[in-house]
Design an enzyme around this catalytic site. Structure first.
Site, PDB file in Angstrom:
ATOM      1  N   GLY A  65      60.227  24.245  63.045  1.00 32.89           N
ATOM      2  CA  GLY A  65      60.873  23.114  63.688  1.00 32.89           C
ATOM      3  C   GLY A  65      60.296  22.818  65.054  1.00 32.89           C
ATOM      4  N   ASP A  67      57.015  23.241  66.050  1.00 30.98           N
ATOM      5  CA  ASP A  67      55.755  22.518  65.860  1.00 30.98           C
ATOM      6  C   ASP A  67      55.683  22.083  64.399  1.00 30.98           C
ATOM      7  OD1 ASP A  67      53.265  21.428  66.015  1.00 30.98           O
ATOM      8  OD2 ASP A  67      52.214  23.283  66.545  1.00 30.98           O
ATOM      9  N   GLY A 116      66.626  16.068  60.072  1.00 28.10           N
ATOM     10  CA  GLY A 116      66.413  15.703  58.670  1.00 28.10           C
ATOM     11  C   GLY A 116      64.947  15.658  58.263  1.00 28.10           C
ATOM     12  N   ASN A 199      61.960  26.577  52.632  1.00 32.70           N
ATOM     13  CA  ASN A 199      63.171  26.155  53.337  1.00 32.70           C
ATOM     14  C   ASN A 199      64.131  25.479  52.365  1.00 32.70           C
ATOM     15  OD1 ASN A 199      65.125  25.308  55.060  1.00 32.70           O
ATOM     16  ND2 ASN A 199      63.830  23.937  56.266  1.00 32.70           N
ATOM     17  N   SER A 202      68.161  24.074  55.449  1.00 37.28           N
ATOM     18  CA  SER A 202      68.457  23.114  56.516  1.00 37.28           C
ATOM     19  C   SER A 202      69.685  22.311  56.132  1.00 37.28           C
ATOM     20  CB  SER A 202      67.276  22.170  56.739  1.00 37.28           C
ATOM     21  OG  SER A 202      66.272  22.816  57.456  1.00 37.28           O
ATOM     22  N   LYS A 244      63.860  31.218  53.321  1.00 35.97           N
ATOM     23  CA  LYS A 244      64.699  31.114  54.524  1.00 35.97           C
ATOM     24  C   LYS A 244      66.110  30.692  54.141  1.00 35.97           C
ATOM     25  CE  LYS A 244      64.780  29.147  59.171  1.00 35.97           C
ATOM     26  NZ  LYS A 244      64.018  28.419  60.187  1.00 35.97           N
ATOM     27  N   THR A 272      68.236  33.607  60.149  1.00 31.48           N
ATOM     28  CA  THR A 272      68.824  32.501  59.425  1.00 31.48           C
ATOM     29  C   THR A 272      68.372  31.156  59.995  1.00 31.48           C
ATOM     30  OG1 THR A 272      70.686  32.240  60.965  1.00 31.48           O
ATOM     31  CG2 THR A 272      71.020  33.769  59.166  1.00 31.48           C
ATOM     32  N   GLY A 294      70.817  28.580  68.816  1.00 33.94           N
ATOM     33  CA  GLY A 294      70.946  29.143  70.158  1.00 33.94           C
ATOM     34  C   GLY A 294      72.000  30.233  70.227  1.00 33.94           C
ATOM     35  N   GLY A 323      69.592  32.686  67.639  1.00 37.85           N
ATOM     36  CA  GLY A 323      70.300  33.146  68.827  1.00 37.85           C
ATOM     37  C   GLY A 323      69.595  34.228  69.614  1.00 37.85           C
ATOM     38  N   TYR A 344      63.519  29.751  68.736  1.00 40.19           N
ATOM     39  CA  TYR A 344      63.237  28.365  69.094  1.00 40.19           C
ATOM     40  C   TYR A 344      64.071  27.985  70.330  1.00 40.19           C
ATOM     41  CZ  TYR A 344      62.726  23.243  68.525  1.00 40.19           C
ATOM     42  OH  TYR A 344      62.468  21.910  68.718  1.00 40.19           O
TER      43      TYR A 344
HETATM   44  C1  FMN Z   1      65.359  20.957  66.918  1.00 40.11           C
HETATM   45  C2  FMN Z   1      65.268  21.964  65.806  1.00 40.11           C
HETATM   46  C3  FMN Z   1      64.541  21.668  64.667  1.00 40.11           C
HETATM   47  C4  FMN Z   1      64.454  22.600  63.622  1.00 40.11           C
HETATM   48  N1  FMN Z   1      63.715  22.299  62.513  1.00 40.11           N
HETATM   49  C5  FMN Z   1      63.586  23.219  61.525  1.00 40.11           C
HETATM   50  C6  FMN Z   1      62.774  22.955  60.398  1.00 40.11           C
HETATM   51  O1  FMN Z   1      62.130  21.910  60.291  1.00 40.11           O
HETATM   52  N2  FMN Z   1      62.721  23.896  59.415  1.00 40.11           N
HETATM   53  C7  FMN Z   1      63.393  25.087  59.499  1.00 40.11           C
HETATM   54  O2  FMN Z   1      63.293  25.917  58.592  1.00 40.11           O
HETATM   55  N3  FMN Z   1      64.146  25.379  60.578  1.00 40.11           N
HETATM   56  C8  FMN Z   1      64.253  24.474  61.581  1.00 40.11           C
HETATM   57  N4  FMN Z   1      65.009  24.769  62.682  1.00 40.11           N
HETATM   58  C9  FMN Z   1      65.748  26.058  62.715  1.00 40.11           C
HETATM   59  C10 FMN Z   1      64.971  27.143  63.479  1.00 40.11           C
HETATM   60  O3  FMN Z   1      63.778  27.467  62.832  1.00 40.11           O
HETATM   61  C11 FMN Z   1      65.848  28.406  63.591  1.00 40.11           C
HETATM   62  O4  FMN Z   1      66.091  28.929  62.301  1.00 40.11           O
HETATM   63  C12 FMN Z   1      67.171  28.140  64.282  1.00 40.11           C
HETATM   64  O5  FMN Z   1      67.034  27.200  65.324  1.00 40.11           O
HETATM   65  C13 FMN Z   1      67.790  29.412  64.862  1.00 40.11           C
HETATM   66  O6  FMN Z   1      66.961  29.978  65.848  1.00 40.11           O
HETATM   67  P1  FMN Z   1      67.206  29.772  67.434  1.00 40.11           P
HETATM   68  O7  FMN Z   1      68.654  30.061  67.680  1.00 40.11           O
HETATM   69  O8  FMN Z   1      66.257  30.718  68.093  1.00 40.11           O
HETATM   70  O9  FMN Z   1      66.870  28.345  67.727  1.00 40.11           O
HETATM   71  C14 FMN Z   1      65.116  23.844  63.730  1.00 40.11           C
HETATM   72  C15 FMN Z   1      65.831  24.142  64.901  1.00 40.11           C
HETATM   73  C16 FMN Z   1      65.911  23.229  65.935  1.00 40.11           C
HETATM   74  C17 FMN Z   1      66.680  23.586  67.179  1.00 40.11           C
END
Ligand code: FMN
Length: 362
Positions: A65, A67, A116, A199, A202, A244, A272, A294, A323, A344
């Site tokens: 997500g 890149d 999306g 994936n 989502s 995932k 997750t 987060g 998180g 992320y």
């Molecule tokens: C803005 C945004 C876009 C995301 N896009 C994707 C995505 O395209 N595919 C995916 O598997 N996860 C996507 N995620 C989920 C992240 O890969 C990750 O699983 C999730 O944010 C939890 O990690 P974090 O708490 O460190 O952000 C996205 C997360 C965010 C915040």
């Protein structure tokens, strides 16, 4: 230093701020001098780990997500990450949901997104990954470079960022035909991917998470495994496939999904994705629709990790994401049994130095 940059960045909307940082990181990574400078500033010691036949220079990756289209691979490498999960990539280009669709929950150190799967599509992303792949083979890339022989068996020398490609279906593809989308992506990205992430978790593509149901999942993974086996022969390299999962599965659903994943010869599990839950939030954006990431996701993500570690019992490696905001969070996930970790949202709140800080702490 990041706190000043952060207040400037936060004066932009979340999507604009993200686009700007990605652009800057993409450019800085591509120019030799700035790549070198970034690598010096964010120098991280090697903490090599091995998982699903690959050697990672350290266990930390940038989650899917961040890149989506593979625009900043070398920049992410210079920040110290051991792997980058590019995507989610869909077969055909698509715009995703209408904006606004990303929200910062400052008081909660969280983000809600309902993007999306905006994706430039398979063909475009393949073109982005190709130079990185070619450079690794031709040994012209500035960094420690693998031998061609090692590359073909999927073992990469230390020093390189490994690439995961996270794949998803187009919005208009019905679930009954979803396997075709995933299979075409495995076929297209086989030369470039060190591993694939499927994936199906989502929350922002209607019906996608239904693919986690045991019958739908078994059918999907069978098709993916068949294509992976073919592609492995064709490209003479191993192609590990990870799945995932969502943090919103019940304990019974998670156990069923894990059983199917192991029976389908998958190589790993990523837990997750974002959650639809909204417990304990204070920010005024808390009621926005979408997936929450987060700090508030950590409790759920850790609970799912715990159950997954127990159920999988060492059969395949597990990637923990959700998180991770501090070096201690990262260390705890590894101690709980994760082989690799990703983040992320932590990067949004703590800045680009977080990767190095974490790796040093491990
Ligand atoms: C803005 C945004 C876009 C995301 N896009 C994707 C995505 O395209 N595919 C995916 O598997 N996860 C996507 N995620 C989920 C992240 O890969 C990750 O699983 C999730 O944010 C939890 O990690 P974090 O708490 O460190 O952000 C996205 C997360 C965010 C915040």
């Amino acid at each position: 230093m990041y706190s000043r940059l952060r207040s400037s960045l936060f004066s932009f909307g979340p999507e604009r701020a993200h686009a700007l940082t990605l652009l800057a990181l993409g450019l800085a990574g591509k120019l030799k001098l700035t790549h070198w400078a970034l690598s010096k500033i964010f120098k991280a010691p090697d903490k090599p780990v091995e998982a699903f036949g690959l050697k990672f220079r350290n266990p930390l990756g940038i989650a899917a997500g961040y890149d989506k289209n593979g625009m900043a691979i070398r920049g992410l490498e210079a920040l110290g990450f051991g792997h980058a999960e590019i995507g989610t990539v869909t077969p055909r280009p698509q715009l995703g949901n209408p904006p606004p669709r990303v929200f910062r929950l400052l008081e909660d150190q969280a983000v809600i997104n309902r993007l999306g799967f905006p994706s430039r599509g398979s063909e475009f992303v393949q073109k982005q990954l190709n130079p990185y792949f070619q450079a690794r083979i031709s040994k012209k890339y500035f960094g420690v470079v693998p031998s061609e022989k090692n590359l073909t068996v999927g073992m990469i020398d230390k020093g390189n960022l490994l690439l995961g490609v996270n794949i998803g279906k187009n919005k208009e593809t019905p679930n009954e035909k979803a396997a075709l989308d995933y299979v075409s992506l495995v076929d297209n990205f086989a030369p470039y991917a060190d591993y694939f992430a499927v994936n199906i978790s989502s929350p922002n593509t209607a019906g996608l998470r239904d693919l986690q149901e045991k019958h739908a999942l078994a059918n999907l993974l069978k098709h993916i495994h068949d294509q992976r086996t073919l592609s492995e022969k064709q490209h003479e390299k191993r192609l590990p496939v990870l799945v995932k999962l969502s943090p919103d599965l019940s304990e019974a659903e998670l156990n069923e999904a894990l059983e199917v994943i192991l029976n389908a010869h998958m190589d790993g599990i990523i837990v997750t994705n974002t959650t639809l839950a909204r417990e304990g939030l204070t920010s005024h954006h808390q009621r926005e629709a979408g997936g929450l990431s987060g700090k508030p996701l950590a409790v759920k993500s850790e609970a799912v990790l715990r159950q997954t570690v127990q159920q999988v019992n060492g059969a395949v490696p597990i990637v923990s994401v959700g998180g991770i905001m501090t070096p201690d969070d990262a260390k705890r996930r590894l101690e709980m049994g994760a082989a690799l970790i990703q983040l992320y949202t932590g990067l949004v709140y703590r800045g680009p130095g977080l990767a190095t800080e974490i790796i040093r702490h491990l």
